[in-house]
Each structure stands twice: as structure tokens, then as C-alpha cells.
Design a protein around this motif. Structure first.
Motif, PDB file in Angstrom:
ATOM      1  N   PHE A   1       0.776  -1.241   0.000  1.00 18.43           N
ATOM      2  CA  PHE A   1       0.000   0.000   0.000  1.00 18.43           C
ATOM      3  C   PHE A   1       0.812   1.299   0.000  1.00 18.43           C
ATOM      4  O   PHE A   1       0.299   2.328  -0.434  1.00 18.43           O
ATOM      5  CB  PHE A   1      -0.961   0.006   1.183  1.00 18.43           C
ATOM      6  N   LEU A   2       2.020   1.292   0.479  1.00 23.67           N
ATOM      7  CA  LEU A   2       2.800   2.537   0.541  1.00 23.67           C
ATOM      8  C   LEU A   2       3.623   2.728  -0.735  1.00 23.67           C
ATOM      9  O   LEU A   2       4.849   2.837  -0.710  1.00 23.67           O
ATOM     10  CB  LEU A   2       3.697   2.554   1.786  1.00 23.67           C
ATOM     11  N   VAL A   3       2.931   2.792  -1.841  1.00 22.28           N
ATOM     12  CA  VAL A   3       3.567   2.871  -3.160  1.00 22.28           C
ATOM     13  C   VAL A   3       4.471   4.103  -3.257  1.00 22.28           C
ATOM     14  O   VAL A   3       5.551   4.043  -3.845  1.00 22.28           O
ATOM     15  CB  VAL A   3       2.494   2.870  -4.271  1.00 22.28           C
ATOM     16  N   LYS A   4       4.052   5.202  -2.671  1.00 23.40           N
ATOM     17  CA  LYS A   4       4.837   6.436  -2.721  1.00 23.40           C
ATOM     18  C   LYS A   4       6.215   6.242  -2.072  1.00 23.40           C
ATOM     19  O   LYS A   4       7.187   6.894  -2.439  1.00 23.40           O
ATOM     20  CB  LYS A   4       4.071   7.559  -2.017  1.00 23.40           C
ATOM     21  N   TYR A   5       6.310   5.332  -1.111  1.00 24.54           N
ATOM     22  CA  TYR A   5       7.551   5.090  -0.373  1.00 24.54           C
ATOM     23  C   TYR A   5       8.163   3.729  -0.691  1.00 24.54           C
ATOM     24  O   TYR A   5       8.955   3.206   0.090  1.00 24.54           O
ATOM     25  CB  TYR A   5       7.285   5.196   1.134  1.00 24.54           C
ATOM     26  N   LYS A   6       7.812   3.172  -1.837  1.00 25.26           N
ATOM     27  CA  LYS A   6       8.216   1.793  -2.128  1.00 25.26           C
ATOM     28  C   LYS A   6       9.725   1.585  -2.118  1.00 25.26           C
ATOM     29  O   LYS A   6      10.192   0.532  -1.694  1.00 25.26           O
ATOM     30  CB  LYS A   6       7.600   1.295  -3.426  1.00 25.26           C
ATOM     31  N   HIS A   7      10.508   2.571  -2.547  1.00 30.81           N
ATOM     32  CA  HIS A   7      11.966   2.404  -2.518  1.00 30.81           C
ATOM     33  C   HIS A   7      12.449   2.225  -1.085  1.00 30.81           C
ATOM     34  O   HIS A   7      13.255   1.333  -0.798  1.00 30.81           O
ATOM     35  CB  HIS A   7      12.685   3.603  -3.140  1.00 30.81           C
ATOM     36  N   LYS A   8      11.969   3.072  -0.197  1.00 33.93           N
ATOM     37  CA  LYS A   8      12.378   2.990   1.210  1.00 33.93           C
ATOM     38  C   LYS A   8      11.881   1.708   1.852  1.00 33.93           C
ATOM     39  O   LYS A   8      12.603   1.073   2.631  1.00 33.93           O
ATOM     40  CB  LYS A   8      11.869   4.209   1.978  1.00 33.93           C
ATOM     41  N   VAL A   9      10.665   1.307   1.522  1.00 31.38           N
ATOM     42  CA  VAL A   9      10.125   0.062   2.068  1.00 31.38           C
ATOM     43  C   VAL A   9      10.934  -1.125   1.563  1.00 31.38           C
ATOM     44  O   VAL A   9      11.231  -2.058   2.320  1.00 31.38           O
ATOM     45  CB  VAL A   9       8.628  -0.094   1.721  1.00 31.38           C
TER      46      VAL A   9
END
Length: 141
Positions: free
Chosen positions: A68-76
Motif C-alpha cells: 500500500f505505501l507505493v509512494k515510499y516503495k523504494h524505502k520500504v
């Protein structure tokens, strides 16, 4: 950095696997996961259960974040890769101590399992675009 459709599908799939594994930590596979708590940690059943429960919660959070946190996918993706690195000693402990769990009832099966951890790390980094993002940042230096 933009990711492809296949990367997005693989990211969501990995996230779903993480949620399922996390739920397993909290419920139906709790004892199995206790077998992976490194034996160099306190061999107290309550402590081992705490490690399993807390790592299960982290897995659920990371899994849902992957989905769900597509905007933060790199960090995730980086966070999940780090998590996979941090839990790897449990897999090593299971192998070196000959502990049966998850159908890994021979040294050969436990050894083969060790080679899947790097695959999970790469999967987390690749599917989120974190790998390409990290390489791009490094080459810009």
C-alpha cells in the motif's frame, strides 16, 4: 524511479507473502518460527516467543507497506531487505544446530534454504525499484 508492471506485481506478491508469514508468526506457525530464533540469544521460551511475535508484527507491517505505501516503495524495499538480512542468523542457527522446522528436516534442506535469503533480498530491492535507485545514486557520485 518508475517500476514496471511485473515489478509491481512481484512487489505486491512479496508483500502478501510477508503478511501471510507475519500472521503465521502470530498464529498457526508460531512454534515453527521459534525454531529459527538463533540459539546464541537467551534460550528462554518466553523470550523466544517475544522474538517470534515481534518479528511477525514487523513482517505484517512491512508486507502491508510493500502493498500500500507505493509512494515510499523504494524505502520500504530497502527496509525489507535489511529485515531479511537481520533475520538471516536465525536461518543459519537452524542449519548449524540441526533444528527441524518447516519441513527442513535434513542438513541438506536447511543448507539449501540459506541460499534463498539472498533471493528475497534482491526481490525486495528489485521489485520496489530500490536497486535501480541505489545504483543511480551511487553512479551520480
Amino acid at each position: 524511479m518508475k517500476t514496471t508492471t511485473i515489478q509491481n506485481v512481484m512487489r505486491v506478491l512479496l508483500g502478501a507473502f510477508m503478511v501471510l508469514a507475519g500472521v503465521g508468526h502470530l498464529t498457526f506457525q508460531r512454534k515453527e518460527f521459534q525454531a529459527q530464533v538463533p540459539r546464541w540469544l537467551p534460550n528462554n521460551e518466553s523470550f523466544m516467543d517475544f522474538v517470534v511475535l515481534s518479528s511477525g508484527i514487523v513482517e505484517i507491517v512491512l508486507g502491508l507497506s510493500m502493498i500500500f505505501l507505493v509512494k515510499y516503495k523504494h524505502k520500504v524495499g530497502v527496509a525489507l531487505a535489511i529485515f531479511f538480512i537481520l533475520v538471516f542468523p536465525g536461518n543459519i542457527s537452524q542449519y548449524t544446530n540441526g533444528i527441524d522446522a518447516f519441513g527442513l528436516d535434513t542438513d541438506q534442506k536447511r543448507l539449501i534454504r540459506l541460499f534463498f535469503q539472498p533471493v528475497l533480498i534482491v526481490w525486495a530491492l528489485w521489485s520496489t525499484g530500490a536497486w535501480a535507485s541505489l545504483v543511480k545514486k551511487e553512479s551520480a557520485r
